[in-house]
Design an enzyme around this catalytic site. Structure first.
Site, PDB file in Angstrom:
ATOM      1  N   HIS A  64      15.428 -35.004 -15.293  1.00 19.19           N
ATOM      2  CA  HIS A  64      14.868 -35.620 -14.095  1.00 19.19           C
ATOM      3  C   HIS A  64      13.412 -35.226 -13.876  1.00 19.19           C
ATOM      4  CE1 HIS A  64      18.679 -37.336 -12.888  1.00 19.19           C
ATOM      5  NE2 HIS A  64      19.255 -36.173 -13.137  1.00 19.19           N
ATOM      6  N   ASN A  70      -0.902   1.103   6.040  1.00 22.33           N
ATOM      7  CA  ASN A  70      -0.144   0.096   5.319  1.00 22.33           C
ATOM      8  C   ASN A  70       0.264  -0.967   6.322  1.00 22.33           C
ATOM      9  OD1 ASN A  70       1.460  -1.381   3.612  1.00 22.33           O
ATOM     10  ND2 ASN A  70       3.125   0.112   3.501  1.00 22.33           N
ATOM     11  N   GLY A  71       0.014  -2.242   6.018  1.00 21.34           N
ATOM     12  CA  GLY A  71       0.381  -3.317   6.920  1.00 21.34           C
ATOM     13  C   GLY A  71      -0.813  -4.176   7.288  1.00 21.34           C
ATOM     14  N   GLU A 131       6.449 -12.518 -14.250  1.00 22.86           N
ATOM     15  CA  GLU A 131       5.946 -11.331 -13.547  1.00 22.86           C
ATOM     16  C   GLU A 131       5.189 -10.392 -14.471  1.00 22.86           C
ATOM     17  OE1 GLU A 131       8.691  -9.862  -9.910  1.00 22.86           O
ATOM     18  OE2 GLU A 131       9.722  -9.952 -11.832  1.00 22.86           O
ATOM     19  N   LYS A 158      11.256 -12.820 -14.291  1.00 23.00           N
ATOM     20  CA  LYS A 158      10.920 -11.590 -14.997  1.00 23.00           C
ATOM     21  C   LYS A 158       9.806 -11.835 -16.010  1.00 23.00           C
ATOM     22  CE  LYS A 158      12.511  -8.946 -12.841  1.00 23.00           C
ATOM     23  NZ  LYS A 158      12.905  -9.803 -11.835  1.00 23.00           N
ATOM     24  N   LYS A 172       5.627  -3.577  -5.324  1.00 28.29           N
ATOM     25  CA  LYS A 172       7.074  -3.333  -5.367  1.00 28.29           C
ATOM     26  C   LYS A 172       7.740  -3.674  -4.042  1.00 28.29           C
ATOM     27  CE  LYS A 172      10.906  -1.810  -7.169  1.00 28.29           C
ATOM     28  NZ  LYS A 172      11.587  -2.643  -8.174  1.00 28.29           N
ATOM     29  N   GLU A 217      16.088 -16.050 -12.407  1.00 26.16           N
ATOM     30  CA  GLU A 217      15.716 -14.646 -12.498  1.00 26.16           C
ATOM     31  C   GLU A 217      15.073 -14.338 -13.848  1.00 26.16           C
ATOM     32  OE1 GLU A 217      15.305 -10.538 -11.696  1.00 26.16           O
ATOM     33  OE2 GLU A 217      15.354 -12.361 -10.493  1.00 26.16           O
ATOM     34  N   CYS A 257       0.824  -1.195   0.000  1.00 22.15           N
ATOM     35  CA  CYS A 257       0.000   0.000   0.000  1.00 22.15           C
ATOM     36  C   CYS A 257       0.866   1.255   0.000  1.00 22.15           C
ATOM     37  CB  CYS A 257      -0.917   0.019   1.218  1.00 22.15           C
ATOM     38  SG  CYS A 257      -1.948  -1.440   1.401  1.00 22.15           S
ATOM     39  N   ARG A 292       4.068   0.824  -6.486  1.00 21.43           N
ATOM     40  CA  ARG A 292       4.072  -0.083  -5.343  1.00 21.43           C
ATOM     41  C   ARG A 292       3.029  -1.193  -5.501  1.00 21.43           C
ATOM     42  NH1 ARG A 292       6.660   1.887  -0.725  1.00 21.43           N
ATOM     43  NH2 ARG A 292       5.295   0.696   0.641  1.00 21.43           N
ATOM     44  N   TRP A 347      -3.412  -2.229  -1.587  1.00 19.65           N
ATOM     45  CA  TRP A 347      -3.152  -3.570  -2.115  1.00 19.65           C
ATOM     46  C   TRP A 347      -3.854  -4.521  -1.165  1.00 19.65           C
ATOM     47  CZ3 TRP A 347      -0.496  -8.127  -0.777  1.00 19.65           C
ATOM     48  CH2 TRP A 347      -0.119  -8.954  -1.843  1.00 19.65           C
TER      49      TRP A 347
END
Length: 602
Positions: A501, A97-98, A485, A482, A597, A478, A2, A27, A71
């Site tokens: 495997h 926020n939280g 995402e 990307k 973010k 990574e 948030c 964010r 969020w």
């Protein structure tokens, strides 16, 4: 997560709050709103959806207000659940926020006392609790202090009420910063919210109660006044703008040469094969060191995987990497001979902070590797090492990953030299390769048209597989992260030898494979795995520094020769590939669905 913005001063608050909300879009959010305060009451405008769709007045004379991008955690993204939230009277407004962990018990108690709720959020208990304290004659700062003493969990709060000359802000475990401006003062969850107005900031610490007024800022901790240093943010407002690029992400991919120069500037001594990192780890402690534990999440975890291999090679010390949310200090380790390295771009990642605290409680020495001066991790760790990448707005990390790996590589050299396990000539060669990173990355960026062509050819793949060995394995992870995402395509990264495997069963002509074939990745062995997928029909794109492998590849991205740093350079091709695939599909690249973010909840 948030985003919070607040302003009090002599200018109209509405345009400042609206701009602040736009600056906080990176964010991640699913609803937004503002509360404007006048002498008679509070005017709230909030709704689910994009900030561009938020209906606001054309103008307002009010000079005090708070805003929020939410969020969702408790309750779906609806107009009712959007912030700010108010009390029964409409005279207290709160942004948060939280997570308030004991909200259910508090809510039941408040309902018994006659309070009525209009949302599903945990946040809404706060304005009702403040309402009760104000009714008992408390000042707004004292009311907030009393309320937060009853809250469990993590939070950053901004609270306003008519008749009070400012914003009361507090935090526990979630970021909050105060901006000191010429025409007023600010609160925010992050500096970009108000950076075009001031670069003078102070960071609120856990337990602080800050009273932000037009005249200034006063802070109390446990009822006693405290001073919080005012610092100058070194980057300009333009650094948080797109600068002519279509998206922040592609701008930040292109900023990597500059970010890498900043990360290594003043730190390399190639002549003597040493580095200056401005950290003070005692020589006796380093000599006795038996283990380094790296804790991190997401992209930072991948940077940690890269670094752990270098730590073991350069410093001859056992190095492990754990996802921060899974971390426990166990197994007979000696805390006095263990260094715990917390890697976090924002310095506010909740899982990483929790891991750091567990390490600290065990008695281990801790080191933070972060991009954010004044962040929580820098205050709680024993030592801090900054990656100096500059502001990163895009949710999908790009330049911060490069700067993390470069900085951690320097840390590996630092450890090796002080433990007498890395000679000066070997160190000088490594540092020469690090110094060559900005130029090598620029060569990759100059090849972007080729990456676009390859992305156009394979963008419609059913799934994408990324493979590599050694230092190529974390780069494969990574690269896959990307792509998933920002394109929402299924993408997986594998240690190349693991294909046979199990994952090989998924390979078809419609599943492109991207392979890392550079120094530090055992490329000749990975080519055997390339043959395995190619024989099953998978097209293969190689990021390669080999002299000859074109016959095995359907497309090749040339990686400049740079020794052990080549896999990091190859990663830039994978970033560009992910970006162009996502852009071709029309995805919301800077604000991917469901993502944020800075992840400030566990």
């Amino acid at each position: 997560m948030c985003g919070i913005i607040g302003y009090v001063g002599t200018d109209e608050a509405l345009p400042i709050l609206a701009d602040g909300l736009k600056n906080l879009e990176y964010r991640g959010y699913d609803s937004a709103g503002v509360a404007l305060v006048n002498r008679d009451g509070i005017e709230v405008h909030k709704q689910a959806g994009e900030i561009d769709d938020l209906v606001l007045p054309d103008s307002s004379p009010e000079t005090l207000g708070i805003g929020h991008t939410r969020w969702s955690t408790h309750g779906k993204p609806t107009d009712a659940n959007a912030h700010p939230h108010v009390d029964c009277t409409g005279d207290v407004a709160v942004v948060h926020n939280g997570i308030i962990e004991n909200y259910a018990d508090l809510k039941a108690e408040l309902r018994e006392d006659g309070h009525e709720f209009t949302s599903e959020t945990d946040t809404e208990v706060v304005p009702h609790m403040v309402e009760d304290e104000l009714a008992d004659g408390m000042s707004l700062p004292d009311a907030v202090a009393t309320v937060v003493s009853r809250l469990e969990g993590s939070f950053a709060l901004g609270v306003v009420a008519p008749g009070y000359d400012g914003i009361v802000a507090t935090r526990r475990g979630s970021p909050l910063v105060v901006g000191h401006g010429e025409s007023g003062n600010f609160i925010a969850s992050d500096v970009p919210a108000f950076i075009e107005h001031t670069r003078q900031v102070s960071y609120i610490e856990d337990g602080d109660i800050a009273h932000v007024t037009p005249a200034g800022v006063s802070v109390e901790q446990d009822g006693e006044p405290v001073d919080r240093d005012v610092e100058t943010v070194e980057w300009e407002a333009e650094a948080a703008e797109k600068g002519g690029y279509d998206h922040y992400m592609i701008k930040e991919i292109h900023e990597q040469p500059s970010a890498l120069r900043q990360a290594i500037s003043g730190r390399l001594d190639e002549l003597h094969g040493d580095v200056d990192l401005d950290i003070d780890l005692p020589a006796e402690y380093l000599q006795s060191l038996e283990e380094i534990q790296i804790v991190a999440c997401g992209t930072s975890y991948h940077a940690g995987l890269f670094a752990a291999r270098l730590f073991e090679e350069y410093a001859s010390v056992r190095a492990s990497v754990e996802i921060a949310s899974e971390y426990k200090f166990t197994g007979g380790r000696d805390p006095w001979r263990t260094l715990v390295v917390a890697v976090t771009q924002s310095g506010e990642t909740a899982d990483t902070l929790s891991a750091l605290r567990r390490a600290d409680q065990s008695g281990a020495r801790t080191l933070a590797v972060t991009n954010t001066v004044g962040s929580t991790v820098t205050r709680e760790a024993d030592h801090s090492l900054y990656i100096r990448a500059g502001p990163e707005i895009g949710v999908a990390a790009s330049k911060t990953f490069a700067s993390q790996v470069a900085t951690l590589t320097l840390l590996g050299v630092y450890l090796g030299r002080r433990r007498d396990t890395l000679g000066s000539s070997a160190a000088s060669e490594i540092l020469s390769n690090v110094r060559g990173l900005p130029g090598a990355v620029q060569q990759v960026l100059d090849d972007e048209d080729l990456v676009l062509e390859v992305a156009e050819e394979y963008a419609d793949g059913d799934a994408f597989f990324f493979i590599g060995r050694g230092l190529g394995y974390p780069v494969a992870l990574e690269g896959a992260l990307k792509l998933k995402e920002i394109s929402y395509d299924h993408a997986e990264g594998f240690a190349a030898g693991e294909l046979k495997h199990g994952p090989l069963a998924l390979v078809t002509p419609d599943t492109p494979t991207l392979a890392v074939l550079t120094d530090g990745t055992r490329p000749s062995e990975t080519l055997n795995n390339v043959k395995e997928v190619e024989s099953r029909g998978s097209p293969v794109v190689g990021c390669s520094s080999l002299e000859a492998d074109e016959d095995l590849l359907d497309a090749r991205f040339d990686v400049p020769e740079l020794g052990v740093m080549e896999p990091l350079v190859a990663n830039v091709y994978l970033q560009l590939f992910a970006y162009h695939v996502a852009n071709l599909k029309g995805r919301s690249i800077d604000k991917p669905r469901n993502l944020a973010k800075s992840v400030t909840v566990e």
